[in-house]
Write a protein that holds these residues in place. Sequence first.
Motif, PDB file in Angstrom:
ATOM      1  N   THR A  18       0.817  -1.212   0.000  1.00 19.47           N
ATOM      2  CA  THR A  18       0.000   0.000   0.000  1.00 19.47           C
ATOM      3  C   THR A  18       0.849   1.260   0.000  1.00 19.47           C
ATOM      4  O   THR A  18       1.802   1.383   0.771  1.00 19.47           O
ATOM      5  CB  THR A  18      -0.923   0.002   1.240  1.00 19.47           C
ATOM      6  N   LEU A  19       0.471   2.196  -0.848  1.00 17.89           N
ATOM      7  CA  LEU A  19       1.172   3.474  -0.959  1.00 17.89           C
ATOM      8  C   LEU A  19       0.777   4.433   0.153  1.00 17.89           C
ATOM      9  O   LEU A  19      -0.417   4.552   0.477  1.00 17.89           O
ATOM     10  CB  LEU A  19       0.833   4.134  -2.294  1.00 17.89           C
ATOM     11  N   VAL A  20       1.752   5.098   0.737  1.00 21.02           N
ATOM     12  CA  VAL A  20       1.456   6.264   1.556  1.00 21.02           C
ATOM     13  C   VAL A  20       0.923   7.329   0.598  1.00 21.02           C
ATOM     14  O   VAL A  20       1.605   7.733  -0.351  1.00 21.02           O
ATOM     15  CB  VAL A  20       2.724   6.760   2.276  1.00 21.02           C
ATOM     16  N   CYS A  21      -0.312   7.756   0.803  1.00 20.47           N
ATOM     17  CA  CYS A  21      -1.033   8.541  -0.212  1.00 20.47           C
ATOM     18  C   CYS A  21      -0.728  10.030  -0.077  1.00 20.47           C
ATOM     19  O   CYS A  21      -0.930  10.630   0.978  1.00 20.47           O
ATOM     20  CB  CYS A  21      -2.532   8.285  -0.076  1.00 20.47           C
ATOM     21  N   ARG A  22      -0.291  10.618  -1.196  1.00 20.24           N
ATOM     22  CA  ARG A  22       0.008  12.057  -1.214  1.00 20.24           C
ATOM     23  C   ARG A  22      -0.719  12.750  -2.364  1.00 20.24           C
ATOM     24  O   ARG A  22      -0.345  13.856  -2.767  1.00 20.24           O
ATOM     25  CB  ARG A  22       1.522  12.267  -1.345  1.00 20.24           C
ATOM     26  N   GLU A  23      -1.742  12.115  -2.922  1.00 22.22           N
ATOM     27  CA  GLU A  23      -2.432  12.665  -4.096  1.00 22.22           C
ATOM     28  C   GLU A  23      -3.926  12.872  -3.856  1.00 22.22           C
ATOM     29  O   GLU A  23      -4.750  12.596  -4.714  1.00 22.22           O
ATOM     30  CB  GLU A  23      -2.245  11.736  -5.300  1.00 22.22           C
ATOM     31  N   ALA A  24      -4.322  13.332  -2.697  1.00 22.33           N
ATOM     32  CA  ALA A  24      -5.739  13.563  -2.425  1.00 22.33           C
ATOM     33  C   ALA A  24      -6.269  14.704  -3.287  1.00 22.33           C
ATOM     34  O   ALA A  24      -5.551  15.651  -3.608  1.00 22.33           O
ATOM     35  CB  ALA A  24      -5.941  13.881  -0.954  1.00 22.33           C
ATOM     36  N   ASP A  25      -7.553  14.584  -3.675  1.00 23.20           N
ATOM     37  CA  ASP A  25      -8.201  15.676  -4.398  1.00 23.20           C
ATOM     38  C   ASP A  25      -9.448  16.111  -3.636  1.00 23.20           C
ATOM     39  O   ASP A  25      -9.695  15.660  -2.515  1.00 23.20           O
ATOM     40  CB  ASP A  25      -8.517  15.273  -5.842  1.00 23.20           C
ATOM     41  N   GLY A  26     -10.243  16.972  -4.255  1.00 24.57           N
ATOM     42  CA  GLY A  26     -11.399  17.539  -3.574  1.00 24.57           C
ATOM     43  C   GLY A  26     -12.493  16.553  -3.253  1.00 24.57           C
ATOM     44  O   GLY A  26     -13.395  16.862  -2.458  1.00 24.57           O
ATOM     45  N   ALA A  27     -12.458  15.360  -3.835  1.00 27.29           N
ATOM     46  CA  ALA A  27     -13.479  14.359  -3.558  1.00 27.29           C
ATOM     47  C   ALA A  27     -13.084  13.427  -2.410  1.00 27.29           C
ATOM     48  O   ALA A  27     -13.922  12.695  -1.902  1.00 27.29           O
ATOM     49  CB  ALA A  27     -13.768  13.531  -4.812  1.00 27.29           C
ATOM     50  N   CYS A  28     -11.829  13.441  -2.007  1.00 25.98           N
ATOM     51  CA  CYS A  28     -11.347  12.527  -0.961  1.00 25.98           C
ATOM     52  C   CYS A  28     -11.781  13.013   0.419  1.00 25.98           C
ATOM     53  O   CYS A  28     -11.774  14.214   0.695  1.00 25.98           O
ATOM     54  CB  CYS A  28      -9.830  12.437  -0.999  1.00 25.98           C
ATOM     55  N   PHE A  29     -12.133  12.065   1.307  1.00 22.99           N
ATOM     56  CA  PHE A  29     -12.479  12.442   2.677  1.00 22.99           C
ATOM     57  C   PHE A  29     -12.197  11.294   3.657  1.00 22.99           C
ATOM     58  O   PHE A  29     -12.968  11.022   4.567  1.00 22.99           O
ATOM     59  CB  PHE A  29     -13.947  12.896   2.773  1.00 22.99           C
ATOM     60  N   CYS A  30     -11.030  10.642   3.496  1.00 18.12           N
ATOM     61  CA  CYS A  30     -10.724   9.476   4.325  1.00 18.12           C
ATOM     62  C   CYS A  30     -10.653   9.807   5.808  1.00 18.12           C
ATOM     63  O   CYS A  30     -11.033   8.986   6.656  1.00 18.12           O
ATOM     64  CB  CYS A  30      -9.437   8.814   3.851  1.00 18.12           C
ATOM     65  N   SER A  31     -10.194  11.013   6.164  1.00 18.36           N
ATOM     66  CA  SER A  31     -10.119  11.374   7.584  1.00 18.36           C
ATOM     67  C   SER A  31     -11.502  11.516   8.201  1.00 18.36           C
ATOM     68  O   SER A  31     -11.676  11.328   9.411  1.00 18.36           O
ATOM     69  CB  SER A  31      -9.334  12.679   7.752  1.00 18.36           C
ATOM     70  N   SER A  32     -12.495  11.835   7.385  1.00 18.68           N
ATOM     71  CA  SER A  32     -13.855  12.014   7.894  1.00 18.68           C
ATOM     72  C   SER A  32     -14.487  10.710   8.361  1.00 18.68           C
ATOM     73  O   SER A  32     -15.490  10.727   9.069  1.00 18.68           O
ATOM     74  CB  SER A  32     -14.747  12.643   6.813  1.00 18.68           C
ATOM     75  N   VAL A  33     -13.905   9.581   7.951  1.00 16.54           N
ATOM     76  CA  VAL A  33     -14.460   8.282   8.348  1.00 16.54           C
ATOM     77  C   VAL A  33     -13.495   7.519   9.253  1.00 16.54           C
ATOM     78  O   VAL A  33     -13.597   6.309   9.406  1.00 16.54           O
ATOM     79  CB  VAL A  33     -14.835   7.429   7.110  1.00 16.54           C
ATOM     80  N   GLY A  34     -12.537   8.239   9.850  1.00 19.25           N
ATOM     81  CA  GLY A  34     -11.654   7.634  10.824  1.00 19.25           C
ATOM     82  C   GLY A  34     -10.401   6.998  10.276  1.00 19.25           C
ATOM     83  O   GLY A  34      -9.748   6.222  10.980  1.00 19.25           O
ATOM     84  N   SER A  35     -10.036   7.299   9.041  1.00 21.17           N
ATOM     85  CA  SER A  35      -8.823   6.753   8.450  1.00 21.17           C
ATOM     86  C   SER A  35      -7.885   7.910   8.136  1.00 21.17           C
ATOM     87  O   SER A  35      -7.922   8.954   8.773  1.00 21.17           O
ATOM     88  CB  SER A  35      -9.161   5.940   7.195  1.00 21.17           C
ATOM     89  N   GLY A  36      -6.995   7.732   7.162  1.00 22.52           N
ATOM     90  CA  GLY A  36      -6.079   8.791   6.788  1.00 22.52           C
ATOM     91  C   GLY A  36      -5.147   8.329   5.695  1.00 22.52           C
ATOM     92  O   GLY A  36      -5.065   7.128   5.396  1.00 22.52           O
ATOM     93  N   PRO A  37      -4.415   9.234   5.079  1.00 27.77           N
ATOM     94  CA  PRO A  37      -3.590   8.895   3.909  1.00 27.77           C
ATOM     95  C   PRO A  37      -2.358   8.059   4.226  1.00 27.77           C
ATOM     96  O   PRO A  37      -1.684   7.604   3.306  1.00 27.77           O
ATOM     97  CB  PRO A  37      -3.197  10.261   3.338  1.00 27.77           C
ATOM     98  N   ALA A  38      -2.048   7.861   5.513  1.00 24.17           N
ATOM     99  CA  ALA A  38      -0.916   6.997   5.877  1.00 24.17           C
ATOM    100  C   ALA A  38      -1.382   5.772   6.661  1.00 24.17           C
ATOM    101  O   ALA A  38      -0.552   5.046   7.209  1.00 24.17           O
ATOM    102  CB  ALA A  38       0.105   7.786   6.697  1.00 24.17           C
ATOM    103  N   ASP A  39      -2.687   5.526   6.694  1.00 23.56           N
ATOM    104  CA  ASP A  39      -3.254   4.403   7.447  1.00 23.56           C
ATOM    105  C   ASP A  39      -2.866   3.083   6.766  1.00 23.56           C
ATOM    106  O   ASP A  39      -3.238   2.846   5.617  1.00 23.56           O
ATOM    107  CB  ASP A  39      -4.775   4.561   7.489  1.00 23.56           C
ATOM    108  N   MET A  40      -2.149   2.227   7.460  1.00 22.38           N
ATOM    109  CA  MET A  40      -1.690   0.965   6.894  1.00 22.38           C
ATOM    110  C   MET A  40      -2.432  -0.242   7.463  1.00 22.38           C
ATOM    111  O   MET A  40      -1.987  -1.387   7.290  1.00 22.38           O
ATOM    112  CB  MET A  40      -0.187   0.794   7.144  1.00 22.38           C
TER     113      MET A  40
END
Length: 355
Positions: free
Chosen positions: A140-162
Amino acid sequence: MAGKIFIALDRLRSTLDKLCSKIDLLAPASSQGNKTGPTAFMPYRSGVVPVLDRQTTLPLKKILLPQAETLLRYEYCKDPQDPLKAALSLDDRSEVRPTLVFGARPCDLKALSTFDRVFTSGPYKDPYYIERRKNTLFATLVCREADGACFCSSVGSGPADMEGSDFRITGIEGGFVVENLTEKAPDLFDSLGEAPTQDQQSEAGRIIEDVSQYRIGTLDLRGNEEAFRKRFEDNEYWQKMAAQCLSCGICTFVCPTCYCFTITDESDNLRGERLRSWDSCMFYHYTLEASGHNPRPTKLNRYRNRVGHKFSYIPEKYDGLLGCSGCGRCIRNCPVSIDIRQAAGQLKENVCDRQ
């Protein structure tokens, strides 16, 4: 360093070439053979150009829950001495090969936590899903390409969640640091690259730390179970949210946590097969009963069910687990730009007036 390697950017494809000789390999790629077309996780072969700089158009759920699959084959064998008798033979064997998914995103793995609870817990377990899950590894990639449609933190996750990942891929200057996170396949990458230098390890560590602080999405969409119940009969609210919906079902097919399916038997005289294929709760016929009655006959009913399933029914059944990973695919791919964040995010507004 054991458990970590560095893959130079100009050696990525040759490294993947070697890797696919060890294990079946899937990677994000475009079916059109370029970097701009729609992407999905596809079998990697020499010459395939992996697309790692953006989220795939289609989620990885079809790896573990294929869009269409044969569950079993059957055949009736007539008794030549008594044509009124027939023996039934069943064949439900399936071959599941060890597979590595390279280049998944944290939101893809977050979605599998929903699948795992649905298909592997409770009294009815799905052996087809379980076998694929057991034989599939995820890098899994550590994600650094979020756009305006992304909202992973809003559901308790995040772009570095492994969570759920077997390997972590961190893009740094000039390449990738790949780190083993589990004991399932500790030596899969070890012979495919050089150990990262101290500077490369430090850079990867800084990136992981920085990305872990990112908040992708401004809302908190957890804890909506009670608010949804109080909004359930607010038809004005749901009509406003569903007014533009075309009932096309795209949102459910690109959603990494939607798992609705239908089962049909296809027969040719005395032999046939039982098929499972994706279905959509946004389709009118999904809940149409043989009597002609449909408990969800309107777009309002179906969209309300979709939101309720993700933010109320699943959390209530599975200890707060949401049926949404915040990937944003439903927003990005909706032809009329319906935003599920609006429906879920406003559930609690003025809800006290309905108590």
